[in-house]
Design a protein around this motif. Structure first.
Motif, short mmCIF file in Angstrom:
data_model
loop_
_atom_site.label_atom_id
_atom_site.label_comp_id
_atom_site.label_asym_id
_atom_site.label_seq_id
_atom_site.Cartn_x
_atom_site.Cartn_y
_atom_site.Cartn_z
N THR A 76 0.84 -1.20 0.00
CA THR A 76 0.00 0.00 0.00
C THR A 76 0.88 1.26 0.00
O THR A 76 0.61 2.21 -0.72
N TYR A 77 1.94 1.21 0.79
CA TYR A 77 2.85 2.36 0.82
C TYR A 77 3.49 2.58 -0.56
O TYR A 77 3.45 3.68 -1.11
N MET A 78 4.04 1.49 -1.13
CA MET A 78 4.71 1.61 -2.43
C MET A 78 3.74 2.06 -3.52
O MET A 78 4.05 2.94 -4.33
N ASN A 79 2.56 1.45 -3.50
CA ASN A 79 1.58 1.74 -4.55
C ASN A 79 0.99 3.15 -4.47
O ASN A 79 0.23 3.55 -5.36
N ASN A 80 1.32 3.86 -3.40
CA ASN A 80 0.81 5.22 -3.26
C ASN A 80 1.93 6.21 -2.93
O ASN A 80 1.70 7.25 -2.33
N SER A 81 3.16 5.84 -3.30
CA SER A 81 4.30 6.73 -3.13
C SER A 81 5.02 6.82 -4.47
O SER A 81 4.68 6.10 -5.40
N PHE A 82 6.04 7.65 -4.52
CA PHE A 82 6.92 7.76 -5.69
C PHE A 82 6.14 8.11 -6.97
O PHE A 82 6.58 7.81 -8.08
N GLY A 83 4.97 8.70 -6.82
CA GLY A 83 4.16 9.06 -7.99
C GLY A 83 3.07 8.05 -8.31
O GLY A 83 2.23 8.29 -9.17
N ASN A 84 3.06 6.89 -7.61
CA ASN A 84 2.00 5.90 -7.83
C ASN A 84 0.74 6.31 -7.07
O ASN A 84 0.83 6.84 -5.96
N GLN A 85 -0.42 6.00 -7.65
CA GLN A 85 -1.68 6.25 -6.95
C GLN A 85 -2.61 5.08 -7.23
O GLN A 85 -3.49 5.16 -8.07
N LEU A 86 -2.34 3.96 -6.56
CA LEU A 86 -3.06 2.74 -6.91
C LEU A 86 -3.96 2.23 -5.79
O LEU A 86 -4.48 1.11 -5.86
N GLY A 87 -4.14 3.01 -4.73
CA GLY A 87 -5.07 2.62 -3.67
C GLY A 87 -4.52 1.56 -2.73
O GLY A 87 -3.35 1.18 -2.79
N ILE A 88 -5.43 1.08 -1.86
CA ILE A 88 -5.02 0.15 -0.80
C ILE A 88 -4.96 -1.30 -1.30
O ILE A 88 -5.69 -1.68 -2.22
N VAL A 89 -4.04 -2.07 -0.74
CA VAL A 89 -4.06 -3.53 -0.89
C VAL A 89 -4.17 -4.07 0.53
O VAL A 89 -3.30 -3.80 1.36
N ASN A 90 -5.27 -4.76 0.86
CA ASN A 90 -5.43 -5.16 2.26
C ASN A 90 -4.91 -6.56 2.54
O ASN A 90 -4.50 -7.29 1.63
N MET A 91 -4.95 -6.94 3.82
CA MET A 91 -4.34 -8.19 4.23
C MET A 91 -5.03 -9.41 3.61
O MET A 91 -4.36 -10.38 3.27
N ASP A 92 -6.35 -9.35 3.45
CA ASP A 92 -7.07 -10.48 2.85
C ASP A 92 -6.58 -10.75 1.43
O ASP A 92 -6.37 -11.91 1.04
N GLU A 93 -6.41 -9.68 0.66
CA GLU A 93 -5.91 -9.84 -0.72
C GLU A 93 -4.52 -10.47 -0.71
O GLU A 93 -4.22 -11.36 -1.50
N VAL A 94 -3.67 -9.99 0.21
CA VAL A 94 -2.30 -10.52 0.29
C VAL A 94 -2.32 -12.00 0.66
O VAL A 94 -1.62 -12.82 0.05
N GLU A 95 -3.15 -12.36 1.63
CA GLU A 95 -3.23 -13.77 2.04
C GLU A 95 -3.68 -14.65 0.88
O GLU A 95 -3.17 -15.75 0.69
N ALA A 96 -4.64 -14.15 0.11
CA ALA A 96 -5.11 -14.90 -1.06
C ALA A 96 -4.00 -15.03 -2.10
O ALA A 96 -3.76 -16.11 -2.65
N ASP A 97 -3.31 -13.92 -2.34
CA ASP A 97 -2.22 -13.93 -3.33
C ASP A 97 -1.10 -14.88 -2.92
O ASP A 97 -0.49 -15.55 -3.75
N LEU A 98 -0.81 -14.94 -1.61
CA LEU A 98 0.30 -15.78 -1.13
C LEU A 98 0.03 -17.27 -1.31
O LEU A 98 0.95 -18.08 -1.31
N LYS A 99 -1.26 -17.61 -1.47
CA LYS A 99 -1.61 -19.03 -1.70
C LYS A 99 -1.27 -19.45 -3.11
O LYS A 99 -1.19 -20.65 -3.41
N ASN A 100 -1.10 -18.47 -4.00
CA ASN A 100 -0.86 -18.80 -5.41
C ASN A 100 0.56 -18.49 -5.87
O ASN A 100 0.80 -18.26 -7.05
N CYS A 101 1.50 -18.49 -4.93
CA CYS A 101 2.89 -18.19 -5.33
C CYS A 101 3.45 -19.33 -6.16
O CYS A 101 3.19 -20.49 -5.87
N LYS A 102 4.22 -18.92 -7.18
CA LYS A 102 4.82 -19.95 -8.04
C LYS A 102 6.15 -20.41 -7.45
O LYS A 102 6.88 -19.63 -6.89
#
Lengths: 218, 141
Positions: free
Chosen positions: B115-141
């Motif tokens: 969330t910090y990265m996606n909304n710093s350095f000129g990025n404006q991509l909104g929040i990524v919450n913990m639920d999304e991260v937990e879901a994404d971590l289940k699909n790591c290659k």
């Protein structure tokens, strides 16, 4: 009244100049000895300072680099390894500033010694330099025998390095930039991860360039 | 009859408005929390390499301001942070091919730092919450 104000301003400006000028010498680090010699029948006492001893390494171009290549040069030494995940990128970022300032000065060199010579071969160092955007002969990335590198780091540049499998990347080392003068005496050590200290280093190199009064060591 | 209808309409509207307003402030509060915690994670775990301004380091370490890349790879960012990254990537049109080491962070910390990265350095991509991260971590290659 107006004259008085101008007068005060003038004095203030003068003293400001003075205080800037007074800081023109850097300390000399390391042990020193008083050496008494007989010159023309009289005994003369001279101070002998600790200097960087002889060394021989290889740079990123595969050229052999020894202490002789640094005769009469001011140089900055540091210790790193190309796969270092911790402080090295920050050090490289700051050293790029030093490089950017002095890359066209014939009397300034930068020596980055790899503490992981097994991995950091000449081609690996060349690729690292290329990717960092470093060319020419101002900044050398050096490979040498591990014991030689570790010994010169600790005994001469006074920077602690050691292999440690528990540390990130397998090595621990201090991120100092060590400033060495034209006579191979250590004149400063700066935290290479601290942008402010590196700015001071850049200023101190200028001070050394202006320092002409010191006598060469016998 | 007429009045009660108007009253009902007004009260429905005001409740709806209240809900929207409170939802919004909840989201922005959550965002602020994620963002400020994420800034700390960034400083301790990312900044050495990527720089305090997210500018990276020459051709060795990529900058973090390529919003198109971040958007496109949104669901694999968590895996990249947690398990590291290998192989060639293109950031801002420049090629990079180094290893990024893994950072042993909790899902919450990963969500905060993304969330910090996606909304710093000129990025404006909104929040990524913990639920999304937990879901994404289940699909790591």
């Amino acid at each position: 009244m107006r004259n008085l104000v101008f007068g005060l301003l003038f004095i203030a400006a003068l003293s400001a100049c003075k205080s800037n000028e007074s800081k023109t010498t850097l300390p000399i680090f390391g042990t020193r000895q008083a050496l008494t010699k007989i010159v023309d029948g009289k005994s003369v006492t001279d101070t002998v300072y600790q200097t960087i001893p002889k060394f021989k390494f290889v740079n990123q171009y595969g050229d052999s680099i020894s202490n002789k290549n640094l005769d009469g040069k001011i140089y900055v030494a540091d210790f790193f390894f190309t796969t270092c995940p911790s402080i090295c990128p920050q050090m490289a970022r700051n050293m790029l500033k030093v490089y950017g300032t002095y890359k066209n000065s014939a009397d300034v060199r930068i020596l980055s010694h790899s503490i992981d010579p097994k991995h950091d071969s000449v081609p690996v160092l060349k690729k690292y330099a290329d990717k960092l955007g470093v060319s020419g002969n101002t900044w050398w990335f050096l490979q040498g025998k591990k014991e030689d590198v570790y010994s010169i780091a600790e005994k001469s540049y006074l920077v602690a390095v050691k292999q440690d499998s528990s540390a990130a990347g397998g090595y621990v080392h201090q991120g100092y930039f060590v400033l060495v003068d034209q006579q191979k005496r250590v004149r400063g050590a700066y935290d290479g991860t601290d942008a402010k200290q590196v700015d001071q280093l850049i200023a101190d190199i200028k001070t050394l360039q202006a320092e002409v009064s010191s006598k060469p060591i016998q | 009859m007429k009045y009660s209808r108007i009253f009902a309409a007004i009260s429905t509207l005001s409740i709806a408005t209240l809900l929207i307003v409170s939802c919004e402030s909840n989201t922005s509060l959550e965002f602020k929390r994620y963002y400020s915690e994420g800034a700390e994670v960034y400083q301790t775990r990312c900044q050495n390499c990527h720089g305090n301004d997210g500018a990276g380091l020459s051709a060795l370490i990529p900058a973090l301001n390529d919003s198109t890349f971040l958007k496109k790879n949104k669901s694999s960012l968590a895996c990249a942070i947690r398990y590291g990254m290998k192989g060639a990537i293109t950031i801002n049109g420049k090629a990079y091919n180094e290893n990024m080491p893994a950072a042993e962070l909790a899902p919450m910390e990963i969500a905060q730092v993304i969330t910090y990265m996606n909304n710093s350095f000129g990025n404006q991509l909104g929040i990524v919450n913990m639920d999304e991260v937990e879901a994404d971590l289940k699909n790591c290659k």
